[in-house]
Write a protein that holds these residues in place. Structure first.
Motif, PDB file in Angstrom:
ATOM      1  N   ASN A   1      83.904  27.139  27.309  1.00 28.35           N
ATOM      2  CA  ASN A   1      83.651  27.287  28.726  1.00 28.35           C
ATOM      3  C   ASN A   1      84.947  27.719  29.391  1.00 28.35           C
ATOM      4  N   TYR A   2      84.847  28.457  30.480  1.00 30.16           N
ATOM      5  CA  TYR A   2      86.015  28.988  31.173  1.00 30.16           C
ATOM      6  C   TYR A   2      86.132  28.387  32.560  1.00 30.16           C
ATOM      7  N   PHE A   3      87.374  28.285  33.028  1.00 35.32           N
ATOM      8  CA  PHE A   3      87.671  27.687  34.320  1.00 35.32           C
ATOM      9  C   PHE A   3      88.617  28.597  35.096  1.00 35.32           C
ATOM     10  N   VAL A   4      88.320  28.816  36.373  1.00 36.15           N
ATOM     11  CA  VAL A   4      89.235  29.507  37.279  1.00 36.15           C
ATOM     12  C   VAL A   4      89.946  28.406  38.050  1.00 36.15           C
ATOM     13  N   VAL A   5      91.265  28.332  37.891  1.00 37.66           N
ATOM     14  CA  VAL A   5      92.050  27.270  38.519  1.00 37.66           C
ATOM     15  C   VAL A   5      93.275  27.860  39.207  1.00 37.66           C
ATOM     16  N   SER A   6      93.755  27.126  40.227  1.00 35.43           N
ATOM     17  CA  SER A   6      94.976  27.584  40.890  1.00 35.43           C
ATOM     18  C   SER A   6      96.159  27.376  39.943  1.00 35.43           C
ATOM     19  N   ASN A   7      97.098  28.274  40.020  1.00 38.34           N
ATOM     20  CA  ASN A   7      98.266  28.251  39.155  1.00 38.34           C
ATOM     21  C   ASN A   7      99.422  27.621  39.935  1.00 38.34           C
ATOM     22  N   PRO A   8     100.096  26.608  39.392  1.00 35.45           N
ATOM     23  CA  PRO A   8     101.203  25.964  40.104  1.00 35.45           C
ATOM     24  C   PRO A   8     102.338  26.925  40.484  1.00 35.45           C
ATOM     25  N   GLN A   9     102.499  27.999  39.732  1.00 37.55           N
ATOM     26  CA  GLN A   9     103.537  28.982  40.036  1.00 37.55           C
ATOM     27  C   GLN A   9     103.063  30.021  41.054  1.00 37.55           C
ATOM     28  N   GLY A  10     101.834  29.876  41.529  1.00 40.63           N
ATOM     29  CA  GLY A  10     101.274  30.830  42.483  1.00 40.63           C
ATOM     30  C   GLY A  10     100.188  31.659  41.824  1.00 40.63           C
TER      31      GLY A  10
END
Length: 75
Positions: A5-14
């Motif tokens: 399964n795939y997830f779109v998540v915010s990246n801590p580096q932007g």
């Protein structure tokens, strides 16, 4: 072989990342959420799996199944 399964998540580096479930590294990193969603849809569709999208508030806001869904919605 189990499907990923795939997830779109915010990246801590932007920006935003597309990650496969259980993976430490991102499958893709983008500057916009829309780009990440487009890539995530393609990856999930190719592997007949599920895509879960994180909102800007950090909560998961949407889930889409691609392929053979064992529990399709009624209607």
């Amino acid at each position: 072989m189990s499907k990923k399964n795939y997830f779109v998540v915010s990246n801590p580096q932007g920006g935003w990342s597309v990650k496969a479930g259980g993976s430490q590294r991102a499958s893709a990193n983008t500057s916009t959420q829309k780009e990440a969603i487009d890539i995530g849809k393609r990856l999930a569709s190719n592997s007949n799996s599920e895509l879960t999208i994180q909102g800007t508030d950090g909560k998961f806001r949407k889930k889409n199944s691609y392929g053979n869904d064992p529990h399709p919605p009624k209607g």
